[in-house]
Write a protein that holds these residues in place. Structure first.
Motif, PDB file in Angstrom:
ATOM      1  N   SER A   1       0.825  -1.212   0.000  1.00 35.06           N
ATOM      2  CA  SER A   1       0.000   0.000   0.000  1.00 35.06           C
ATOM      3  C   SER A   1       0.858   1.261   0.000  1.00 35.06           C
ATOM      4  CB  SER A   1      -0.939   0.010   1.211  1.00 35.06           C
ATOM      5  OG  SER A   1      -1.872  -1.041   1.123  1.00 35.06           O
ATOM      6  N   ARG A  25       1.074   3.875  -3.149  1.00 36.47           N
ATOM      7  CA  ARG A  25       0.523   5.210  -2.944  1.00 36.47           C
ATOM      8  C   ARG A  25       1.593   6.297  -2.884  1.00 36.47           C
ATOM      9  NH1 ARG A  25      -4.589   5.684  -0.343  1.00 36.47           N
ATOM     10  NH2 ARG A  25      -5.753   3.732  -0.281  1.00 36.47           N
ATOM     11  N   ASP A  77       4.080  -7.175   1.165  1.00 33.21           N
ATOM     12  CA  ASP A  77       3.934  -6.931   2.600  1.00 33.21           C
ATOM     13  C   ASP A  77       4.677  -7.940   3.464  1.00 33.21           C
ATOM     14  OD1 ASP A  77       2.405  -4.631   2.340  1.00 33.21           O
ATOM     15  OD2 ASP A  77       0.541  -5.749   2.138  1.00 33.21           O
ATOM     16  N   TYR A 121      -6.297  -6.389  10.453  1.00 37.28           N
ATOM     17  CA  TYR A 121      -5.160  -6.524   9.534  1.00 37.28           C
ATOM     18  C   TYR A 121      -4.300  -7.678  10.034  1.00 37.28           C
ATOM     19  CZ  TYR A 121      -0.914  -5.148   6.951  1.00 37.28           C
ATOM     20  OH  TYR A 121       0.192  -5.123   6.135  1.00 37.28           O
ATOM     21  N   ASN A 180      -4.028  -6.848   3.628  1.00 37.00           N
ATOM     22  CA  ASN A 180      -3.680  -5.667   2.847  1.00 37.00           C
ATOM     23  C   ASN A 180      -4.528  -4.480   3.300  1.00 37.00           C
ATOM     24  OD1 ASN A 180      -4.622  -4.021   0.136  1.00 37.00           O
ATOM     25  ND2 ASN A 180      -2.424  -4.372   0.224  1.00 37.00           N
ATOM     26  N   ASP A 195      -5.295  -1.580   1.823  1.00 39.04           N
ATOM     27  CA  ASP A 195      -6.239  -1.008   0.865  1.00 39.04           C
ATOM     28  C   ASP A 195      -7.534  -1.806   0.796  1.00 39.04           C
ATOM     29  OD1 ASP A 195      -4.958   1.344  -0.298  1.00 39.04           O
ATOM     30  OD2 ASP A 195      -3.431  -0.054  -0.976  1.00 39.04           O
ATOM     31  N   GLU A 242      -5.935   2.089  10.957  1.00 42.45           N
ATOM     32  CA  GLU A 242      -4.936   2.048   9.892  1.00 42.45           C
ATOM     33  C   GLU A 242      -4.006   3.258   9.935  1.00 42.45           C
ATOM     34  OE1 GLU A 242      -4.602  -0.296   6.903  1.00 42.45           O
ATOM     35  OE2 GLU A 242      -5.229  -1.308   8.747  1.00 42.45           O
ATOM     36  N   VAL A 295      -2.829   5.374   4.445  1.00 45.27           N
ATOM     37  CA  VAL A 295      -3.761   4.475   3.769  1.00 45.27           C
ATOM     38  C   VAL A 295      -5.143   5.102   3.641  1.00 45.27           C
ATOM     39  CG1 VAL A 295      -4.839   2.187   3.835  1.00 45.27           C
ATOM     40  CG2 VAL A 295      -2.491   2.464   4.620  1.00 45.27           C
TER      41      VAL A 295
END
Length: 309
Positions: free
Chosen positions: A102, A106, A130, A193, A224, A226, A241, A245
């Motif tokens: 992510s 981004r 990740d 998560y 993940n 997102d 988060e 994000v």
């Protein structure tokens, strides 16, 4: 065993000056050491390289052939060392960078065009995932890591803060009510998560050092960030988060952040990590400096965003 490259260098100098003593003086070594090196070459090859007279040394036929090879090899060694040194001084070559999916998608990927304009001799191989990567074994030059770092021999430079946000969609809070305390979250559908201990699917930590912990439950757990954002925007539940994000969704009003009785956990930050080296390659130094300049203590994803908590 005497060093072969040094022996070649001494032999080439002897051949040029026609004297062991003159060669030794020019190289700053004793004549005895110079004689040992030349003798070691002759013993190893089993041939005489020099005709020795009282006035001057001259090359044998084997010596002339060896001289040609030695000069070529020494030139290649100098070229190789110059190339390696240039890699340390000049910003060029292949740069392999690993970043979380992510964050990399981004925040890092959009900067690559600018970095390439600044350093056109660098080719970036950007890997996004990740999982925890081993920089040495997998051949990465730099990794971007978020949160608490494992103990290691790596160099770590903090390039940005990492602020956490508890949030959900306006529709979800309208239907389920807005939590006022961290304990209230235990009654909500909290989306977890799976790759985090502190923000995981079973427990969330709050307060500066994470001393306040609550058990959470929810009908979705994802590896993940997102994907969690997409579910939260759709009204499925509450997420916890990093601000990078959720910043776009907060600005757009698709998510709203919560003010609770305990602040979010304070993560150490976002780091650029690279192998320990007294002289890291220029491409690594340039990339880490670049990220630190573009992010810094007030990174772009947090600018103009009122983070509640």
């Amino acid at each position: 065993m005497l060093d072969r490259v040094t022996g070649m260098q001494i032999f080439v100098r002897v051949a040029a000056l026609g004297s062991l003593s003159a060669a030794a003086r020019s190289l700053g070594i004793s004549q005895t050491m110079a004689t040992k090196h030349v003798g070691a070459i002759e013993d190893r090859l089993g041939v005489k390289l020099l005709h020795r007279t009282t006035r001057r040394l001259t090359l044998t036929e084997a010596g002339r052939r060896y001289l040609e090879s030695a000069e070529r090899i020494l030139a290649e060694v100098e070229e190789a060392e110059a190339a390696a040194s240039a890699e340390r001084v000049e910003v060029r070559g292949m740069l392999r960078v690993n970043a979380p999916l992510s964050f990399g998608f981004r925040e890092v990927a959009p900067l690559m065009a600018e970095f390439s304009r600044l350093h056109p001799a660098v080719t970036v191989d950007l890997g996004l995932n990740d999982r925890f990567v081993d920089l040495i074994e997998e051949g990465w030059d730099v990794a971007v890591r978020i949160g608490r770092l494992r103990d290691s021999t790596m160099i770590a430079r903090r390039i940005a803060p990492c602020r956490l946000v508890v949030c959900g969609s306006p529709a979800y809070f309208k239907e389920k009510g807005t939590p006022k305390t961290v304990a209230d979250l235990m009654e909500h559908n909290c989306l977890g998560y799976t790759l985090s201990r502190t923000l995981g699917p079973d427990e969330w930590a709050f307060d500066v050092e994470g001393k306040v912990k609550i058990s959470i439950k929810g009908n979705l757990r994802v590896n993940n960030g997102d994907a969690l954002v997409a579910a939260a925007v759709a009204g499925q539940g509450v997420i916890y988060e990093p601000s990078f994000v959720v910043s776009d969704e907060l600005r757009a009003g698709r998510l709203v952040s919560l003010t609770l009785d305990h602040p979010p956990l304070e993560l150490p930050g976002v780091f650029a990590v690279y192998p320990a080296n007294r002289h890291p390659p220029a491409k690594v130094r340039a990339f880490v400096d670049f990220l630190a300049q573009r992010f810094g203590p007030n990174p772009p994803w947090d600018r103009g965003l009122k983070l509640l908590g």
